[in-house]
Design a protein around this motif. Structure first.
Motif, PDB file in Angstrom:
ATOM      1  N   GLY A 129       0.799  -1.223   0.000  1.00  0.00           N
ATOM      2  CA  GLY A 129       0.000   0.000   0.000  1.00  0.00           C
ATOM      3  C   GLY A 129       0.827   1.266   0.000  1.00  0.00           C
ATOM      4  N   GLY A 130       2.146   1.137   0.176  1.00  0.00           N
ATOM      5  CA  GLY A 130       3.019   2.307   0.184  1.00  0.00           C
ATOM      6  C   GLY A 130       3.223   2.863  -1.218  1.00  0.00           C
ATOM      7  N   ALA A 131       3.709   4.102  -1.276  1.00  0.00           N
ATOM      8  CA  ALA A 131       3.889   4.747  -2.580  1.00  0.00           C
ATOM      9  C   ALA A 131       5.056   5.721  -2.555  1.00  0.00           C
ATOM     10  N   ILE A 132       5.723   5.815  -3.684  1.00  0.00           N
ATOM     11  CA  ILE A 132       6.787   6.796  -3.906  1.00  0.00           C
ATOM     12  C   ILE A 132       6.385   7.647  -5.104  1.00  0.00           C
ATOM     13  N   VAL A 133       6.569   8.956  -4.977  1.00  0.00           N
ATOM     14  CA  VAL A 133       6.389   9.850  -6.115  1.00  0.00           C
ATOM     15  C   VAL A 133       7.682  10.631  -6.299  1.00  0.00           C
ATOM     16  N   ASN A 134       8.289  10.476  -7.463  1.00  0.00           N
ATOM     17  CA  ASN A 134       9.486  11.229  -7.820  1.00  0.00           C
ATOM     18  C   ASN A 134       9.082  12.464  -8.615  1.00  0.00           C
ATOM     19  N   VAL A 135       9.642  13.607  -8.264  1.00  0.00           N
ATOM     20  CA  VAL A 135       9.373  14.815  -9.035  1.00  0.00           C
ATOM     21  C   VAL A 135      10.412  14.901 -10.147  1.00  0.00           C
ATOM     22  N   SER A 136       9.957  14.714 -11.365  1.00  0.00           N
ATOM     23  CA  SER A 136      10.795  14.767 -12.546  1.00  0.00           C
ATOM     24  C   SER A 136      10.653  16.154 -13.176  1.00  0.00           C
ATOM     25  N   SER A 137      10.663  16.227 -14.493  1.00  0.00           N
ATOM     26  CA  SER A 137      10.512  17.494 -15.197  1.00  0.00           C
ATOM     27  C   SER A 137      10.158  17.220 -16.652  1.00  0.00           C
ATOM     28  N   ALA A 138       9.372  18.116 -17.237  1.00  0.00           N
ATOM     29  CA  ALA A 138       9.115  18.029 -18.671  1.00  0.00           C
ATOM     30  C   ALA A 138      10.415  18.156 -19.458  1.00  0.00           C
ATOM     31  N   ALA A 170       6.536  -3.601  -7.302  1.00  0.00           N
ATOM     32  CA  ALA A 170       5.124  -3.943  -7.499  1.00  0.00           C
ATOM     33  C   ALA A 170       4.709  -5.248  -6.807  1.00  0.00           C
ATOM     34  N   PRO A 171       5.547  -6.293  -6.834  1.00  0.00           N
ATOM     35  CA  PRO A 171       5.127  -7.522  -6.148  1.00  0.00           C
ATOM     36  C   PRO A 171       4.926  -7.353  -4.642  1.00  0.00           C
ATOM     37  N   ARG A 172       5.506  -6.308  -4.079  1.00  0.00           N
ATOM     38  CA  ARG A 172       5.318  -6.041  -2.648  1.00  0.00           C
ATOM     39  C   ARG A 172       4.150  -5.086  -2.395  1.00  0.00           C
ATOM     40  N   GLY A 173       3.455  -4.703  -3.446  1.00  0.00           N
ATOM     41  CA  GLY A 173       2.311  -3.808  -3.281  1.00  0.00           C
ATOM     42  C   GLY A 173       2.692  -2.358  -3.110  1.00  0.00           C
ATOM     43  N   ILE A 174       3.905  -1.986  -3.531  1.00  0.00           N
ATOM     44  CA  ILE A 174       4.388  -0.612  -3.418  1.00  0.00           C
ATOM     45  C   ILE A 174       4.386   0.015  -4.805  1.00  0.00           C
ATOM     46  N   ARG A 175       3.746   1.171  -4.923  1.00  0.00           N
ATOM     47  CA  ARG A 175       3.659   1.849  -6.214  1.00  0.00           C
ATOM     48  C   ARG A 175       4.726   2.938  -6.325  1.00  0.00           C
ATOM     49  N   VAL A 176       5.253   3.141  -7.536  1.00  0.00           N
ATOM     50  CA  VAL A 176       6.265   4.175  -7.788  1.00  0.00           C
ATOM     51  C   VAL A 176       5.870   4.918  -9.061  1.00  0.00           C
ATOM     52  N   ASN A 177       5.649   6.210  -8.932  1.00  0.00           N
ATOM     53  CA  ASN A 177       5.267   7.052 -10.056  1.00  0.00           C
ATOM     54  C   ASN A 177       6.071   8.343 -10.028  1.00  0.00           C
ATOM     55  N   ALA A 178       5.925   9.129 -11.066  1.00  0.00           N
ATOM     56  CA  ALA A 178       6.587  10.431 -11.121  1.00  0.00           C
ATOM     57  C   ALA A 178       5.612  11.478 -11.637  1.00  0.00           C
ATOM     58  N   ALA A 219      -1.321  16.847  -8.220  1.00  0.00           N
ATOM     59  CA  ALA A 219      -0.985  15.622  -8.953  1.00  0.00           C
ATOM     60  C   ALA A 219      -0.213  14.651  -8.066  1.00  0.00           C
ATOM     61  N   ILE A 220       0.709  15.183  -7.281  1.00  0.00           N
ATOM     62  CA  ILE A 220       1.479  14.333  -6.364  1.00  0.00           C
ATOM     63  C   ILE A 220       0.552  13.666  -5.357  1.00  0.00           C
ATOM     64  N   ALA A 221      -0.350  14.445  -4.787  1.00  0.00           N
ATOM     65  CA  ALA A 221      -1.283  13.907  -3.789  1.00  0.00           C
ATOM     66  C   ALA A 221      -2.139  12.795  -4.393  1.00  0.00           C
ATOM     67  N   TRP A 222      -2.573  12.983  -5.644  1.00  0.00           N
ATOM     68  CA  TRP A 222      -3.380  11.942  -6.285  1.00  0.00           C
ATOM     69  C   TRP A 222      -2.577  10.654  -6.446  1.00  0.00           C
ATOM     70  N   LEU A 223      -1.340  10.769  -6.898  1.00  0.00           N
ATOM     71  CA  LEU A 223      -0.522   9.576  -7.102  1.00  0.00           C
ATOM     72  C   LEU A 223      -0.202   8.853  -5.799  1.00  0.00           C
ATOM     73  N   LEU A 224      -0.140   9.583  -4.704  1.00  0.00           N
ATOM     74  CA  LEU A 224       0.100   8.948  -3.408  1.00  0.00           C
ATOM     75  C   LEU A 224      -1.139   8.244  -2.868  1.00  0.00           C
ATOM     76  N   TYR A 230      -4.095   1.737  -9.030  1.00  0.00           N
ATOM     77  CA  TYR A 230      -3.644   0.874 -10.122  1.00  0.00           C
ATOM     78  C   TYR A 230      -2.621   1.576 -11.005  1.00  0.00           C
ATOM     79  N   ALA A 231      -2.118   2.695 -10.552  1.00  0.00           N
ATOM     80  CA  ALA A 231      -1.116   3.450 -11.311  1.00  0.00           C
ATOM     81  C   ALA A 231       0.261   3.201 -10.719  1.00  0.00           C
ATOM     82  N   THR A 232       1.136   2.634 -11.520  1.00  0.00           N
ATOM     83  CA  THR A 232       2.534   2.525 -11.120  1.00  0.00           C
ATOM     84  C   THR A 232       3.393   2.524 -12.375  1.00  0.00           C
TER      85      THR A 232
END
Length: 242
Positions: A129-138, A170-178, A219-224, A230-232
């Motif tokens: 259920g944990g999540a990481i959001v990386n701040v990237s850039s266009a 992902a197999p541990r249920g942890i999502r990572v997005n940017a 956007a960050i709050a939504w990804l967290l 279902y977004a990773t």
């Protein structure tokens, strides 16, 4: 139990806006900042006023020992549920041939090595259920020619980090997005030597204006959150059409 989120670069700009938004949504916050005690204290006061438990931790995210101490401090608030990897720097805008090695190393250290060290700590501590959001850039896909190609290249590495880590965790249920912001009205432009860049460069943006930190924080709050369950491996572009 309230979510517990570590936010790096939390004393200003996108990090501060994200901290305030998440505090209002019920998160407890470990706010990491590099040097501005006054700015961090102001953000911390806002978080407490919103009813959040929060700590401000002065740490250099390029130092593994300081990163470990940051996450240990966060653990005092409860089990870790999220990381916002946001601490970042640029260097002076200019032609690629004029790039100084010390500026290059600083950009790589903070924007890549710092992200890796923080993500590594988070990966060790997060559970299902944990999540990481990386701040990237266009800039990662635009290349930033004539401005800071090296910064764009490092942000492309952020996107690759996001994709690879998402598959590993992902197999541990942890999502990572940017999130990939475009031109945003923050203090980071002062580092580039063009403090008014958010206004002076707005003409190149299809929407005709720079973004605001709160728009990126949303956007960050939504990804967290659970709505993105279902977004990773996603890089969400929030750039006004760039």
């Amino acid at each position: 139990m309230a979510p517990v989120t570590v936010i790096t670069g939390g004393g200003r700009g996108i990090g501060a806006a994200t901290a305030r938004r998440l505090a209002t949504a019920g998160h407890h916050i470990a706010l990491c900042y590099r040097r501005d005690d006054t700015a961090a204290a102001a953000v911390l006061a806002d978080l407490h006023a919103a009813g959040a438990q929060a700590v401000a931790v002065r740490a250099d995210t390029t130092d593994p020992d300081q990163v470990a101490a940051l996450f240990d401090a966060a653990a005092q608030l409860g089990p870790l549920t999220g990381l916002v990897n946001n601490a970042g720097v640029t260097s002076r805008i200019g032609p690629f041939t004029e790039l100084r090695v010390d500026d290059l190393r600083r950009v790589v250290d903070v924007n890549l090595i710092g992200y890796v060290l923080c993500a590594q700590q988070a990966a060790r501590r997060l559970t299902d259920g944990g999540a990481i959001v990386n701040v990237s850039s266009a800039a990662a896909t635009l290349g930033s020619p004539g401005e800071y190609v090296h910064y764009a290249a490092v942000k492309a590495a952020t996107d690759t980090l996001t994709v690879g880590l998402s598959k590993e965790l992902a197999p541990r249920g942890i999502r990572v997005n940017a999130v990939a912001p475009g031109l945003v009205r923050t203090d980071i432009h002062a580092d580039s030597g063009v403090p008014d860049r958010a206004d002076s460069a707005a003409g190149r943006i299809p929407m005709g204006r720079a973004g605001e930190p709160d728009e990126i924080a949303a956007a960050i709050a939504w990804l967290l959150g659970p709505d993105a369950s279902y977004a990773t491996g996603t890089v969400l572009r929030v750039s006004g059409g760039l």
